[in-house]
Design a protein around this motif. Structure first.
Motif, PDB file in Angstrom:
ATOM      1  N   ARG A 154       0.824  -1.191   0.000  1.00  0.00           N
ATOM      2  CA  ARG A 154       0.000   0.000   0.000  1.00  0.00           C
ATOM      3  C   ARG A 154       0.870   1.257   0.000  1.00  0.00           C
ATOM      4  N   LYS A 155       0.568   2.168  -0.904  1.00  0.00           N
ATOM      5  CA  LYS A 155       1.363   3.390  -1.008  1.00  0.00           C
ATOM      6  C   LYS A 155       1.065   4.324   0.170  1.00  0.00           C
ATOM      7  N   PRO A 156       2.079   5.024   0.656  1.00  0.00           N
ATOM      8  CA  PRO A 156       1.850   5.978   1.742  1.00  0.00           C
ATOM      9  C   PRO A 156       1.054   7.184   1.252  1.00  0.00           C
ATOM     10  N   ARG A 157       0.426   7.901   2.177  1.00  0.00           N
ATOM     11  CA  ARG A 157      -0.370   9.080   1.840  1.00  0.00           C
ATOM     12  C   ARG A 157       0.538  10.315   1.849  1.00  0.00           C
ATOM     13  N   ILE A 158       1.094  10.628   0.690  1.00  0.00           N
ATOM     14  CA  ILE A 158       2.010  11.767   0.536  1.00  0.00           C
ATOM     15  C   ILE A 158       1.596  12.543  -0.711  1.00  0.00           C
ATOM     16  N   VAL A 159       1.471  13.858  -0.580  1.00  0.00           N
ATOM     17  CA  VAL A 159       1.028  14.664  -1.722  1.00  0.00           C
ATOM     18  C   VAL A 159       1.962  15.855  -1.950  1.00  0.00           C
ATOM     19  N   ASN A 160       1.993  16.308  -3.200  1.00  0.00           N
ATOM     20  CA  ASN A 160       2.556  17.610  -3.558  1.00  0.00           C
ATOM     21  C   ASN A 160       1.404  18.570  -3.818  1.00  0.00           C
ATOM     22  N   ILE A 161       1.604  19.814  -3.483  1.00  0.00           N
ATOM     23  CA  ILE A 161       0.609  20.860  -3.742  1.00  0.00           C
ATOM     24  C   ILE A 161       1.164  21.790  -4.803  1.00  0.00           C
ATOM     25  N   ILE A 162       0.386  22.028  -5.848  1.00  0.00           N
ATOM     26  CA  ILE A 162       0.864  22.777  -7.014  1.00  0.00           C
ATOM     27  C   ILE A 162       0.065  24.067  -7.199  1.00  0.00           C
ATOM     28  N   ALA A 163       0.775  25.158  -7.435  1.00  0.00           N
ATOM     29  CA  ALA A 163       0.229  26.471  -7.814  1.00  0.00           C
ATOM     30  C   ALA A 163      -0.765  27.062  -6.818  1.00  0.00           C
ATOM     31  N   PRO A 164      -0.475  27.057  -5.521  1.00  0.00           N
ATOM     32  CA  PRO A 164      -1.407  27.700  -4.584  1.00  0.00           C
ATOM     33  C   PRO A 164      -1.451  29.215  -4.749  1.00  0.00           C
ATOM     34  N   GLN A 165      -0.365  29.791  -5.328  1.00  0.00           N
ATOM     35  CA  GLN A 165      -0.301  31.250  -5.473  1.00  0.00           C
ATOM     36  C   GLN A 165      -1.164  31.785  -6.600  1.00  0.00           C
ATOM     37  N   ALA A 166      -1.677  30.920  -7.474  1.00  0.00           N
ATOM     38  CA  ALA A 166      -2.568  31.350  -8.562  1.00  0.00           C
ATOM     39  C   ALA A 166      -3.983  31.447  -8.014  1.00  0.00           C
ATOM     40  N   ASN A 167      -4.213  32.446  -7.186  1.00  0.00           N
ATOM     41  CA  ASN A 167      -5.431  32.548  -6.393  1.00  0.00           C
ATOM     42  C   ASN A 167      -5.654  34.018  -6.062  1.00  0.00           C
ATOM     43  N   LEU A 168      -6.851  34.554  -6.305  1.00  0.00           N
ATOM     44  CA  LEU A 168      -7.125  35.978  -6.105  1.00  0.00           C
ATOM     45  C   LEU A 168      -7.522  36.337  -4.682  1.00  0.00           C
ATOM     46  N   ASN A 169      -7.504  35.373  -3.772  1.00  0.00           N
ATOM     47  CA  ASN A 169      -7.673  35.719  -2.363  1.00  0.00           C
ATOM     48  C   ASN A 169      -6.503  36.612  -1.954  1.00  0.00           C
ATOM     49  N   PRO A 170      -6.749  37.828  -1.417  1.00  0.00           N
ATOM     50  CA  PRO A 170      -5.637  38.707  -1.024  1.00  0.00           C
ATOM     51  C   PRO A 170      -4.663  38.064  -0.045  1.00  0.00           C
ATOM     52  N   THR A 171      -5.141  37.097   0.729  1.00  0.00           N
ATOM     53  CA  THR A 171      -4.250  36.327   1.609  1.00  0.00           C
ATOM     54  C   THR A 171      -4.356  34.849   1.221  1.00  0.00           C
ATOM     55  N   TRP A 172      -3.922  34.558  -0.004  1.00  0.00           N
ATOM     56  CA  TRP A 172      -4.085  33.206  -0.562  1.00  0.00           C
ATOM     57  C   TRP A 172      -3.348  32.144   0.235  1.00  0.00           C
ATOM     58  N   TRP A 173      -2.281  32.533   0.922  1.00  0.00           N
ATOM     59  CA  TRP A 173      -1.521  31.551   1.705  1.00  0.00           C
ATOM     60  C   TRP A 173      -2.370  30.997   2.842  1.00  0.00           C
ATOM     61  N   ALA A 174      -3.451  31.707   3.217  1.00  0.00           N
ATOM     62  CA  ALA A 174      -4.380  31.159   4.214  1.00  0.00           C
ATOM     63  C   ALA A 174      -5.152  29.981   3.629  1.00  0.00           C
ATOM     64  N   ASP A 175      -5.452  30.023   2.324  1.00  0.00           N
ATOM     65  CA  ASP A 175      -6.082  28.877   1.665  1.00  0.00           C
ATOM     66  C   ASP A 175      -5.132  27.684   1.648  1.00  0.00           C
ATOM     67  N   LEU A 176      -3.859  27.965   1.354  1.00  0.00           N
ATOM     68  CA  LEU A 176      -2.847  26.904   1.388  1.00  0.00           C
ATOM     69  C   LEU A 176      -2.754  26.299   2.779  1.00  0.00           C
ATOM     70  N   GLU A 177      -2.776  27.142   3.795  1.00  0.00           N
ATOM     71  CA  GLU A 177      -2.672  26.665   5.166  1.00  0.00           C
ATOM     72  C   GLU A 177      -3.890  25.824   5.545  1.00  0.00           C
ATOM     73  N   TRP A 178      -5.080  26.232   5.070  1.00  0.00           N
ATOM     74  CA  TRP A 178      -6.284  25.425   5.340  1.00  0.00           C
ATOM     75  C   TRP A 178      -6.141  24.031   4.745  1.00  0.00           C
ATOM     76  N   VAL A 179      -5.634  23.967   3.518  1.00  0.00           N
ATOM     77  CA  VAL A 179      -5.442  22.663   2.865  1.00  0.00           C
ATOM     78  C   VAL A 179      -4.422  21.836   3.636  1.00  0.00           C
ATOM     79  N   LYS A 180      -3.310  22.446   4.022  1.00  0.00           N
ATOM     80  CA  LYS A 180      -2.258  21.707   4.728  1.00  0.00           C
ATOM     81  C   LYS A 180      -2.760  21.191   6.080  1.00  0.00           C
ATOM     82  N   GLN A 181      -3.510  22.003   6.800  1.00  0.00           N
ATOM     83  CA  GLN A 181      -4.033  21.577   8.099  1.00  0.00           C
ATOM     84  C   GLN A 181      -5.077  20.473   7.944  1.00  0.00           C
ATOM     85  N   THR A 182      -5.890  20.580   6.889  1.00  0.00           N
ATOM     86  CA  THR A 182      -6.880  19.533   6.627  1.00  0.00           C
ATOM     87  C   THR A 182      -6.181  18.215   6.306  1.00  0.00           C
ATOM     88  N   LEU A 183      -5.150  18.275   5.467  1.00  0.00           N
ATOM     89  CA  LEU A 183      -4.392  17.068   5.124  1.00  0.00           C
ATOM     90  C   LEU A 183      -3.715  16.486   6.369  1.00  0.00           C
TER      91      LEU A 183
END
Length: 551
Positions: free
Chosen positions: A270-299
């Protein structure tokens, strides 16, 4: 509200009709054709004329004794107007418009002399490359350009909030004489100086418009200098005519591919659960890194490891180890698909969650989380997160917005955004706020995500007008042409709306006039609340009297 159907070669004319939120009735004065039933609810309009129907703004009318077809119509809160010409008129559907590479909303909406942008709202390819490079530590950037291009590069670093003392950027500061006489020696000197000063592992050497115009051989020059330079030189050409910032992001991502190491041993079991995240900065949220952080915390809560982010606060070692991942997740509907597919070919890392909207709004967030759990076979782990998130949204809105949400019902709205946020917003606005997305304007061409948008519109029964790669001129012309009650976009769209007399405009996306001291995600359940907070405040301000002087 009136329903009028004009037939060029006949005398049949709908005389009267009315539409009151749920019923549409059209009576035909001459002839035996009669519109029997119809309804209009939340923007749905159905009008049956002989064997024709109208739904969500599209009108289709088939005349029994001829081959005439009504191509398009306008249905807004019960108003339906359908004009039928003579002969065989080609039927235009939204799905067909998506397949075209030309940015057209419908047969009736064209932009003369607009093969090239009159008023660009997206930066050039250099900015996109800089936005990719700025997210990686231990690398530097040298540009062969006039000094003005340094401000474009600075915008890329600003997007990551990189401290000025940590920016490793060199510029050759080309002058008129350099354009005429050549500037290869100037670039060689800058590369050598930057190598000594920055001591970086990798140096991106980027040619801009000026270098492209004079035909500077950046790749050849880097090959010639490489034996004398400690940093690995990566040549790129980013002249403005090579594309916009989204194209530049793709160029920057592709340039990273050779640095990703391949796994030497094949995994078993069984493969381990490991992901890469691509292009989080292509996002019009003025604080887009908060979206990245939400994804990372959820993962993290699901015990899924994030190997590499392409790119934000990413070390070069993390970049090299991206090949250890077992899945790639693209956090943009505008860029990143091409890079992810190349990684799938070269490193056998599949791209997942690429066929559904990103987690914008309650329903899309739930769909995204369930799709993530299904891939990793952890359905039982995600259910508590979904339950907690949905309860939080309901509880918050019950306490603070119970009497506010009904005011949005049937509000005809234009959406001006990127694909990343815009696609997900369609369902959120329509299903959860009961608004009617009449017009969708996207800043990028979205070649890889149009099918997602098409499926969303089809499943919701919407036939919104759509423009891809919309520039400022096209946005303004569209807002002027279509009768909408509100606009959701950035500060640019807010100013346009004021100028055109559209009373309500929501300043949600970047660039914004709002001061943002606290990072706020737009992804996830909390993200919906954050966007609704902006929408609610801007709505209140729109109706607040400007004539009262509080003195």
């Amino acid at each position: 509200m009136n329903v009028k159907t004009e037939v060029a070669t006949g005398k049949t004319e709908a005389v009267t009709g009315y539409a009151k939120h749920e019923n549409v009735k059209a009576e035909v004065a001459t002839g035996k054709t009669e519109a029997v039933t119809g309804y209009a609810k939340h923007g749905n309009v159905k009008t049956e004329v002989a064997t024709g129907c109208a739904k969500h703004g599209n009108v289709k009318a088939e005349v029994a004794t001829g081959k005439t077809e009504a191509v398009t119509g306008c249905a807004k809160h019960g108003n339906v107007k359908a004009e039928v010409a003579t002969g065989c008129v080609k039927r235009i559907y939204h799905s067909q418009a998506l397949e075209k590479q030309e940015e057209k909303m419908s047969a009736e909406t064209t932009f003369d002399n607009c093969n090239h942008s009159k008023d660009p709202v997206v930066g050039c390819a250099l900015e996109g490359i800089a936005t990719t490079v700025a997210g990686i530590k231990d690398v530097s950037l040298v540009i062969q350009s006039p000094q003005g291009c340094a401000s474009t590069v600075a915008a890329g670093y600003d997007a990551h909030e990189v401290d000025f003392t940590k920016r490793k950027v060199g510029c050759t500061r080309l002058f008129e004489s350099d354009i005429v006489m050549g500037a290869s020696d100037k670039l060689k000197g800058m590369i050598k100086e930057a190598d000594q000063s920055f001591d970086s592992k990798v140096m991106f050497v980027v040619g801009t418009c000026a270098a492209d115009i004079i035909g500077e051989d950046i790749a050849g020059l880097c090959n010639q200098l490489q034996p004398d330079i400690k940093a690995k030189l990566v040549p790129l050409m980013a002249g403005g005519f090579r594309g916009n910032a989204y194209d530049g992001l793709e160029m920057g991502l592709e340039a990273l591919l050779p640095f990703i190491k391949k796994r030497q041993t094949k995994r078993r079991g069984r493969k381990p659960r490991i992901v890469n995240i691509i292009a989080p900065q292509a996002n019009l949220n003025p604080t887009w890194w908060a979206d990245l952080e939400w994804v990372k915390q959820t993962l993290k809560s699901l015990r899924i490891k994030v190997q590499t982010v392409f790119s934000h606060n990413t070390s070069f070692e993390e970049l090299e180890q991206a090949g250890e991942a077992t899945a790639n997740i693209v956090l943009s509907h505008d860029v990143g698909y091409k890079f992810a597919r190349k990684m799938q070919q070269t490193h056998d890392i599949p791209l997942i969650l690429d066929d559904i909207p990103l987690p914008i709004g309650v329903n899309n967030t739930t769909r995204w989380l369930k799709a993530l759990a299904a891939h990793f076979k952890i359905d039982e782990k995600v259910e508590p997160i979904i339950k907690q998130g949905e309860e939080m949204v309901v509880d918050t809105l019950r306490k603070r917005a119970l009497m506010i949400i009904p005011r949005y019902r049937n509000c005809r709205i234009a959406v001006s955004a990127d694909g990343t946020l815009g696609i997900g917003l369609v369902r959120m606005l329509f299903e959860e706020l009961e608004m009617i997305p009449e017009v969708l304007l996207f800043r990028s061409a979205m070649p890889d995500s149009r099918s997602i948008l098409e499926r969303e519109l089809h499943s919701l029964g919407l036939t919104s007008r759509v423009i891809f790669s919309a520039d400022g001129y096209q946005v303004k012309q569209t807002l002027e042409e279509f009768d909408v009650d509100a606009v959701i976009g950035s500060a640019w769209e807010k100013y346009m709306a004021e100028e055109l007399g559209i009373k309500i405009a929501f300043d949600v996306f970047s660039p914004t006039n709002r001061e943002t001291y606290v990072d706020k995600p737009y992804f996830g359940y909390e993200g919906m609340i954050n966007m609704m907070e902006v929408i609610a405040n801007d709505w209140d301000r729109a109706f607040r009297s400007k004539e009262i002087h509080w003195t």
